[in-house]
Design a protein around this motif. Structure first.
Motif, PDB file in Angstrom:
ATOM      1  N   GLU A  24       5.151  -1.641   1.296  1.00 27.03           N
ATOM      2  CA  GLU A  24       4.589  -1.982  -0.005  1.00 27.03           C
ATOM      3  C   GLU A  24       4.201  -0.710  -0.748  1.00 27.03           C
ATOM      4  OE1 GLU A  24      -0.132  -2.606   0.834  1.00 27.03           O
ATOM      5  OE2 GLU A  24       1.175  -4.276   1.378  1.00 27.03           O
ATOM      6  N   ASP A  82       3.089 -10.452   0.674  1.00 24.40           N
ATOM      7  CA  ASP A  82       1.977  -9.553   1.009  1.00 24.40           C
ATOM      8  C   ASP A  82       0.748  -9.815   0.159  1.00 24.40           C
ATOM      9  OD1 ASP A  82       3.228  -8.118   3.081  1.00 24.40           O
ATOM     10  OD2 ASP A  82       4.303  -6.882   1.627  1.00 24.40           O
ATOM     11  N   HIS A  88      -4.666 -10.303   1.692  1.00 21.42           N
ATOM     12  CA  HIS A  88      -4.097  -9.090   2.258  1.00 21.42           C
ATOM     13  C   HIS A  88      -5.086  -7.937   2.137  1.00 21.42           C
ATOM     14  CE1 HIS A  88      -0.773  -6.783   3.791  1.00 21.42           C
ATOM     15  NE2 HIS A  88      -0.825  -5.937   2.781  1.00 21.42           N
TER      16      HIS A  88
END
Length: 672
Positions: free
Chosen positions: A255, A557, A571
């Protein structure tokens, strides 16, 4: 300007069920509070032109210049919100957010100034534009009477006032825009300026020029933390590839902000120390006309021509010929062929411009490959490609081709990308080796070590708070460290634009059904039971299984789920903060009331008193701020006071005095 697609931002025809540009199903989003950057463009000289020219001619000229300016706006990812006589209002960050909307807005504003200059030269006119750029929170949504998607708020008004401060040809930015873009744009301080209708002066800045490539973030540097295993595996793999002359492709996925580029830089540094030639290319999200840019940058370095290519085709051909002869050692015919391919790769006019595109692309790929092969015959080569998720499909095809053709060379290509890359491309298998790293956020120990390095003087409690809110994302850790003060970390409203932009961009990739579920989760808190999300979705009239939407949020995510315990959590706390802040206050009030009312009539026990009190209190506070919310009963404050009293009494019975004092204070605030 009409209703826009929530996926690509294109204007939708009336009654459309699917976007004609991207095929996305048309979804009408509810009102949202968003951080956006507003650009207000005011044309100077329009009145004089109207006095001197025929109205039809004026209209045609204005249409032409507006169309070009709108092209600059959309080209940088913004949206034209309104055309106001001789002005344009544009928004960056809604309905689709990018991680760098403020930077995109300023780059677009500077590009518009250049566009007007070109327009004046074409038509021998003397038009000029004044531009104001401002970043802030607005309410975005559809105006019920007209169906238009628009933004409302003080940030819009300030952008208009800033354009009034600008001289013709200037771009004036507000302080929040400056703070979000000072790394990417050079500015001249204009000082504190008084804006019409405002009691206090505001800091303003004149944008001079964009610096560097779009999409690049400057990070604090220091010893890399928490990536010892990945670094060790990468270095061993590179050593093996160079020793056995078997090419290697390494892909680092993760990410945004998790440390992909930092790992790649460390690997590249070690490769250079081992004697390899290090080449680099960066894929950019916008602003670069040459789709081959990342490969072209690496090839220029391979030919020892980095930054020294003349734009004149004749001069460039001579430069490239000398470089090719020196590196490749080809005969005259082959040299000409390689040079022609390189001209096409570097986006310089040449013979290949006049042949069939696919053949020209093949020639460009061949020339790039031969240059890299010749270099690899002399020394091991390490090529680093950053942000491959932004690469054009033709670049991805060239990557496959280069890796495959270099199979028996001491050649390593290391690419970094976000997870979205795997949805449209995976490396082609072949005789080369492939290693893929998936970088997770730092584990608690490594995150704590980074927090200590960033804030050595802070208390352990403050550093722990920093780690918890960041979710172990190194970039979030670094950005949050700038907000630390004696009282802890500032709230979501004060989060750096970089963090809010990254998270908002991730949220905007969700469809409306998944967005509704994560909004429910944000109202519930940082974590909770899965059943609660299901009940809230049912109350909103959502049909179908909610579990599949939760899985989608995990894949994005946004949420994490312990399926065995039936527990979900965000998250990171930052994701929850941004989701919650995007909800309108009215919507928050309605959802908090719904949660409290449901628990009161279903699960009310001494253990849930504090939870019921919390949600009733938030519903009542928001209801009061909005002067009453239609869907919330008028007695919501009375309910909140009753349940706060119960929770306070139960807390006192267990001698938790500090908590009891807080609850009594909340009750007094509502009574006042």
């Amino acid at each position: 300007m009409g209703v826009h697609c929530v996926s690509c931002g294109s204007v939708l025809p009336a009654g459309a069920r699917f976007c004609p540009s991207c095929g996305h199903r048309v979804e009408h989003r509810h009102d949202e509070r968003r951080i956006v950057t507003v650009v207000f463009v005011d044309i100077v000289g329009f009145t004089a032109l109207s006095e001197q020219a025929d109205p039809e001619q004026v209209k045609n000229l204005v249409d032409d210049v507006f169309e070009r300016l709108a092209g600059d706006i959309t080209g940088f990812g913004g949206r034209v919100d309104k055309v106001l006589g001789d002005g344009i209002l544009a928004i960056f960050g809604a309905p689709i957010a990018h991680e760098d909307d403020a930077e995109r807005a300023v780059r677009a504003a500077l590009a518009m100034q250049e566009t007007v200059g070109v327009f004046n030269n074409e038509f021998e006119l003397d038009l000029a534009i004044r531009i104001g750029v401002n970043t802030g929170e607005v309410l975005v949504g559809e105006i019920r009477a007209a169906g238009d998607y628009t933004a409302m708020g003080d940030a819009v008004n300030i952008a208009s006032r800033l354009s009034g401060l600008a001289l013709p040809g200037q771009v004036v930015a507000g302080n929040d825009t400056y703070l979000a873009t000072e790394i990417a744009v050079s500015y001249q301080a204009q000082g504190q300026m008084q804006l019409a209708g405002r009691s206090e002066p505001v800091a303003t800045w004149i944008a001079l020029a964009a610096v560097g490539l779009p999409g690049k973030r400057v990070r604090r540097r220091g010893d890399m933390i928490g990536r010892d295993t990945e670094l060790s595996v990468a270095l061993q793999s590179i050593e093996s590839a160079f020793r056995s002359e078997r090419s290697l492709f390494m892909l680092v996925l993760g990410e945004a902000g998790v440390g992909k580029s930092r790992l790649a830089e460390e690997v590249a540094s070690n490769a250079e120390k081992s004697g390899a030639v290090v080449l680099a290319g960066r894929c950019v999200p916008y602003g670069e006309a040459n789709i081959w840019f990342p490969i072209a940058e690496a090839v220029k370095t391979a030919l020892d021509l980095d930054g020294r290519i003349n734009e004149d085709p004749a001069v460039a051909s001579v430069q490239l010929s000398d470089a090719v002869i020196g590196l490749v050692g080809a005969n005259a015919f082959e040299t000409v062929r390689i040079v022609n391919g390189l001209l096409f790769l570097l986006d310089i006019s040449g013979p290949l411009d006049r042949i069939e595109p696919k053949r020209a692309q093949d020639e460009a790929a061949r020339s790039a490959r031969m240059s890299l092969e010749a270099l690899a015959d002399r020394r091991p080569v390490f090529l680093r490609l950053v942000d491959l998720h932004w690469a054009d499909v033709l670049v991805l095809e060239m990557v496959n081709d280069i890796i495959e053709r270099m199979a028996h060379k001491p050649f390593v290509m290391m690419a970094t990308a976000r997870f979205g890359l795997s949805e449209r491309w995976t490396p082609r298998p072949g005789r080369h080796n492939t290693v893929t790293f998936t970088l997770d956020p730092l584990d608690p120990g490594a995150a704590a070590k980074l927090a200590t390095r960033l804030l050595p003087e802070a208390t352990a409690e403050l550093r722990a708070e920093l780690v918890d809110r960041s979710g172990g994302n190194p970039f979030f850790l670094e950005e949050l460290a700038t907000l630390i003060d004696t009282d802890g970390i500032a709230g979501a409203a004060a989060l750096p634009g970089t963090i809010r932009g990254l998270i908002a961009a991730r949220l905007d990739r969700l469809d409306s059904a998944a967005t509704g579920v994560v909004e429910d989760a944000a109202v519930l808190g940082s974590r909770g039971i899965t059943v609660a999300l299901e009940r809230m979705a049912e109350a909103r009239g959502v049909e179908g299984p909610i579990r599949s939407l939760i899985v989608r949020l995990v894949d994005a995510d946004v949420l994490e789920v312990d399926h065995q315990a039936g527990i979900w959590s965000f998250h990171s706390d930052l994701v929850r903060d941004v989701v919650y802040q995007r909800l309108t206050k009215s919507d928050r009030s309605v959802r908090h009331f719904g949660v409290a009312n449901y628990i009161e009539h279903t699960y009310a026990t001494s253990a849930t008193s504090a939870v019921i009190a919390h949600h009733y209190r938030r519903a009542a506070e928001l209801d009061r701020e909005m002067g009453g919310v239609r869907e919330v009963p008028s007695d919501v404050a009375d309910r909140a006071i009753e349940w706060i009293g119960r929770a306070a009494s139960e807390t006192m019975a267990t001698e938790r005095w500090d908590t009891a004092v807080t609850l009594w204070g909340q009750m007094l605030a509502l009574l006042s």
